[in-house]
Design an enzyme around this catalytic site. Structure first.
Site, PDB file in Angstrom:
ATOM      1  N   HIS A 168      -7.011  -2.682   0.002  1.00 34.61           N
ATOM      2  CA  HIS A 168      -5.652  -3.090  -0.361  1.00 34.61           C
ATOM      3  C   HIS A 168      -4.915  -3.639   0.846  1.00 34.61           C
ATOM      4  CE1 HIS A 168      -3.852   0.466   1.586  1.00 34.61           C
ATOM      5  NE2 HIS A 168      -4.814   1.191   1.030  1.00 34.61           N
ATOM      6  N   CYS A 184      -8.561   4.937   2.368  1.00 35.20           N
ATOM      7  CA  CYS A 184      -8.685   3.589   1.823  1.00 35.20           C
ATOM      8  C   CYS A 184      -8.858   2.581   2.956  1.00 35.20           C
ATOM      9  CB  CYS A 184      -7.468   3.238   0.980  1.00 35.20           C
ATOM     10  SG  CYS A 184      -7.367   4.158  -0.578  1.00 35.20           S
TER      11      CYS A 184
END
Length: 216
Positions: A168, A184
């Site tokens: 992301h 992440c």
């Protein structure tokens, strides 16, 4: 943007740890690549390139791998994500990864979902670890300029199950190249938009252990 993404397309086998010198041709090319974007539902500011090591800026590189073209290979140790291309090449992106080795996903997954300006909800583990920081977002945060997922997210699934790991964007581009996230893989907003355009759902993602064998 795809045309400018190959501006340093030679065999990038060395790592330039300098900052960009203002006014030079490379600096101008990167300024265009990482400039402000005003065609999105929310504005995306230009990146302050003086805060990011040049080796973590997007470029096409030589890349040796047994993975098929179209695969994403993430090397947390080197802080790079590679989109495998044809003829021994890859598009390389600088990334930020988990602040502790145990936070990082390892192995193979697939992108089962793609989202623009995604809603962010901290995982139960994040809330347990830091309830004061994350508890107030247990119901989620809508997409927008303050959302930590940035303008795009690619959701990793394994065996049909959400791993809760994503590739992301970020509201903190200066953290690219560091170990800072809760696991992440974060990219500069302009880079996650570029990667998002290039990969469909079903794309294979391989996350190497730190010290993996990816070579560029």
């Amino acid at each position: 943007m795809a045309a400018s993404s190959g501006l340093l397309a030679g065999c990038a086998t060395t790592q330039d740890t300098s900052r960009l010198q203002p006014g030079g041709p490379v600096a101008r090319e990167y300024a265009a690549m990482y400039g402000a974007i005003d065609t999105e539902p929310f504005p995306i500011p230009a990146v302050d390139l003086s805060t990011i090591d040049t080796r973590f800026l997007r470029r096409e590189v030589a890349f040796r791998t047994t993975e098929q073209p179209g695969t994403i290979v993430v090397d947390p140790g080197a802080r790079y994500a590679y989109l495998v291309l044809e003829r021994g090449r890859a598009m390389r992106y600088g990334v930020g990864v988990g602040k502790e080795e145990g936070f990082n996903f390892r192995g193979s997954a697939v992108i089962a979902r793609k989202a623009e300006w995604p809603r962010w909800t901290p995982t139960p583990n994040m809330i347990r670890r830091e309830p004061e920081r994350y508890g107030k977002y247990a119901g989620g945060m809508p997409g927008g300029p303050e959302n930590p997922l940035g303008p795009r997210a690619l959701y990793l699934y394994r065996d049909g199950q959400d791993t809760y790991y994503r590739l992301h964007g970020t509201v903190e581009p200066a953290t690219i190249g560091t170990m800072v996230s809760s696991g992440c893989v974060r990219l500069i907003n302009q880079d996650i938009i570029d990667l998002y355009r290039r990969v469909p759902t079903g794309t294979k993602v391989v996350v190497l252990p730190s010290g993996g064998e990816a070579t560029s």
